[in-house]
Enzyme design. Structure first.
Site, PDB file in Angstrom:
ATOM      1  N   PHE A 129      -9.701 -16.716  47.677  1.00  5.64           N
ATOM      2  CA  PHE A 129      -8.574 -17.375  47.560  1.00  5.64           C
ATOM      3  C   PHE A 129      -8.570 -18.839  47.295  1.00  5.64           C
ATOM      4  CE2 PHE A 129      -4.330 -19.361  49.153  1.00  5.64           C
ATOM      5  CZ  PHE A 129      -3.524 -18.335  48.255  1.00  5.64           C
ATOM      6  N   ASP A 201     -12.379 -15.757  56.590  1.00  2.00           N
ATOM      7  CA  ASP A 201     -10.924 -16.008  56.409  1.00  2.00           C
ATOM      8  C   ASP A 201     -10.235 -14.457  56.584  1.00  2.00           C
ATOM      9  OD1 ASP A 201      -8.130 -16.035  55.467  1.00  2.00           O
ATOM     10  OD2 ASP A 201      -8.825 -17.533  53.929  1.00  2.00           O
ATOM     11  N   TYR A 226       1.683 -15.345  58.784  1.00  2.00           N
ATOM     12  CA  TYR A 226       3.151 -14.964  57.880  1.00  2.00           C
ATOM     13  C   TYR A 226       2.959 -13.720  57.067  1.00  2.00           C
ATOM     14  CZ  TYR A 226       0.832 -18.016  54.605  1.00  2.00           C
ATOM     15  OH  TYR A 226      -0.107 -18.791  53.695  1.00  2.00           O
ATOM     16  N   LYS A 227       1.805 -12.992  57.203  1.00  2.00           N
ATOM     17  CA  LYS A 227       1.499 -11.699  56.032  1.00  2.00           C
ATOM     18  C   LYS A 227       1.691 -10.492  57.051  1.00  2.00           C
ATOM     19  CE  LYS A 227      -1.722 -14.174  53.150  1.00  2.00           C
ATOM     20  NZ  LYS A 227      -0.772 -14.821  52.226  1.00  2.00           N
ATOM     21  N   ARG A 375       0.484  -6.620  42.604  1.00  2.00           N
ATOM     22  CA  ARG A 375      -0.071  -6.393  44.041  1.00  2.00           C
ATOM     23  C   ARG A 375       0.987  -5.837  44.802  1.00  2.00           C
ATOM     24  NH1 ARG A 375      -2.294 -11.192  47.335  1.00  2.00           N
ATOM     25  NH2 ARG A 375      -0.304 -11.862  47.314  1.00  2.00           N
TER      26      ARG A 375
END
Length: 416
Positions: A129, A201, A226-227, A375
């Site tokens: 990322f 991560d 938050y995912k 995605r």
């Protein structure tokens, strides 16, 4: 051929189906973007009202004590720890993923500088990322002591890239773009054999796939809430450090919340014992409070059950898309092997951005990442098998009709 009726039957047999009621999902929407922003827990609205009206409105500053605000980072950390294979009092929920990465990356480099100053390479993937790479690049530039970032193009290249000059291996457990799931235990062991430390991560892992940090002998881990953890947009991240490394060095952001005696108001810094030293400044209480609503849903199930459904959902989607859309230029970039697949599926298409915009107009929400990657995230807590069927069917209809070629779908938004 799987039918929609078969998918409805799977939903009827799904032991996790009742958890969908714990989320506020809009009618007419198939939400396949929980890998970017999780859906709102139904309890979050009342919790927000309570924090604003009662704790802040009535309790005012007293609520740091009476409402337990001061203890939130540690209390939430203990709930989250159960999902990532950590122990009690080893995790805090605080700051952002980028900031927490900076903390652990500096800490790891300091540990390594004390052990072997010649180790100055940070190894990662070019497809990691971007914020992870940017933080490492910025830190190497700031240190100005020969530190550098070495990037590999594929997971297969990692073993050859880790050597005697490697200080840290920095990997996202589930690749944000491809959905590739790394073998945490094997890669950590390889790093240790070469004298390096491993930073993981977990942004696309926590709440999505089983994680066992202690079992894998990991060194550091960070991630967002938050995912898949459904903490809300921009909700605070988390940080974990292996106990044997935790107290060896200071983390660099030595704010007052990480002081051993926060309200001693001393002029010199002394780090708090344990994971508390990884706190920095005053915490965003409203956001922290909402994180708990998402974490509490996980207490109603376990990660193995979620993983089983996740694999079933992603298997179904891959099969349906490959059957329904076979004549179109879609390329699967997510591994078929369960051992190397996270909880989202990515397809490449020459006009992936426009396709995603057309899907969103039809009520199927996924997202787009450069280059050409569409995605689709599958959150077992609230995604149904009928959702998967309908999403694949709508994707096929859009591709067959060519409606995605209309100019309005090519207009680029700031967030894709």
């Amino acid at each position: 051929m799987t039918t929609r009726e078969h998918c409805l039957a799977l939903d009827a047999q799904d032991s996790l189906a009742h958890l969908r009621a714990d989320f506020a999902l809009p009618e007419g929407v198939i939400y396949l973007d929980g890998n970017s922003l999780g859906a709102r827990p139904a309890a979050a609205q009342e919790r927000a009202r309570q924090v604003l009206a009662e704790e802040w409105g009535d309790g005012l500053v007293r609520s740091w004590n009476t409402a337990g605000w001061r203890a939130l980072p540690e209390r939430l950390g203990n709930k989250l720890a159960q999902l990532i294979g950590a122990a009690e009092d080893e995790v805090v929920v605080t700051d952002t993923t980028s900031i927490n990465l900076f903390k652990v990356l500096v800490a790891a480099l300091r540990v390594q500088a004390n052990r072997d100053p010649s180790r100055k390479v940070i190894v990662s993937e070019a497809s990691n990322f971007p914020t992870d790479l940017y933080m490492a690049e910025g830190l190497a530039d700031m240190l100005q002591q020969g530190y550098s970032l070495r990037l590999v193009q594929s997971p297969e290249e990692l073993p050859a890239a880790i050597g005697a000059d490697t200080a840290v291996v920095m990997i996202t457990h589930v690749n944000y773009k491809t959905g590739y799931l790394h073998d945490m235990a094997a890669l950590t062991a390889l790093a240790h054999e070469c004298g390096a430390l491993a930073i993981w991560d977990l942004a696309h892992s926590a709440g999505a796939v089983p994680v066992d940090l202690k079992g894998a002998n990991a060194d550091y881990a960070i991630g967002c809430t938050y995912k898949y953890l459904n903490g809300g947009p921009g909700s605070p991240a988390f940080v974990w450090v292996a106990p044997h490394l935790r107290d060896l060095v200071w983390q660099p952001l030595t704010g007052w919340w990480g002081h051993a005696r926060q309200f001693g108001m001393e002029t010199s810094y002394e780090p708090a014992p344990g994971i508390g030293r990884y706190l920095c400044g005053t915490q965003p209480i409203t956001s922290l409070a909402l994180v708990e609503c998402g974490l509490d849903v996980f207490a109603k199930t376990d990660m193995q059950a979620l993983r089983c459904k996740s694999l079933a959902l992603t298997d179904l989607f891959i099969n349906l898309v490959q059957q329904r859309c076979a004549k179109h230029p879609l390329t699967l970039v997510t591994p078929l092997e369960h051992a190397h697949r996270g909880s989202h599926v990515s397809f490449e298409h020459p006009e992936g951005y426009a396709l995603i915009q057309a899907l969103i107009e039809r009520g199927v929400i996924g997202d787009y990442r450069e280059p050409r990657i569409m995605r689709f995230g599958f959150t077992p807590l609230y995604t149904s098998f009928a959702d998967v069927w309908d999403a694949a069917e709508i994707l096929g209809e859009i591709l067959d009709s060519g409606i995605w070629q209309q100019e309005r779908f090519r207009v680029r938004h700031k967030v894709t």
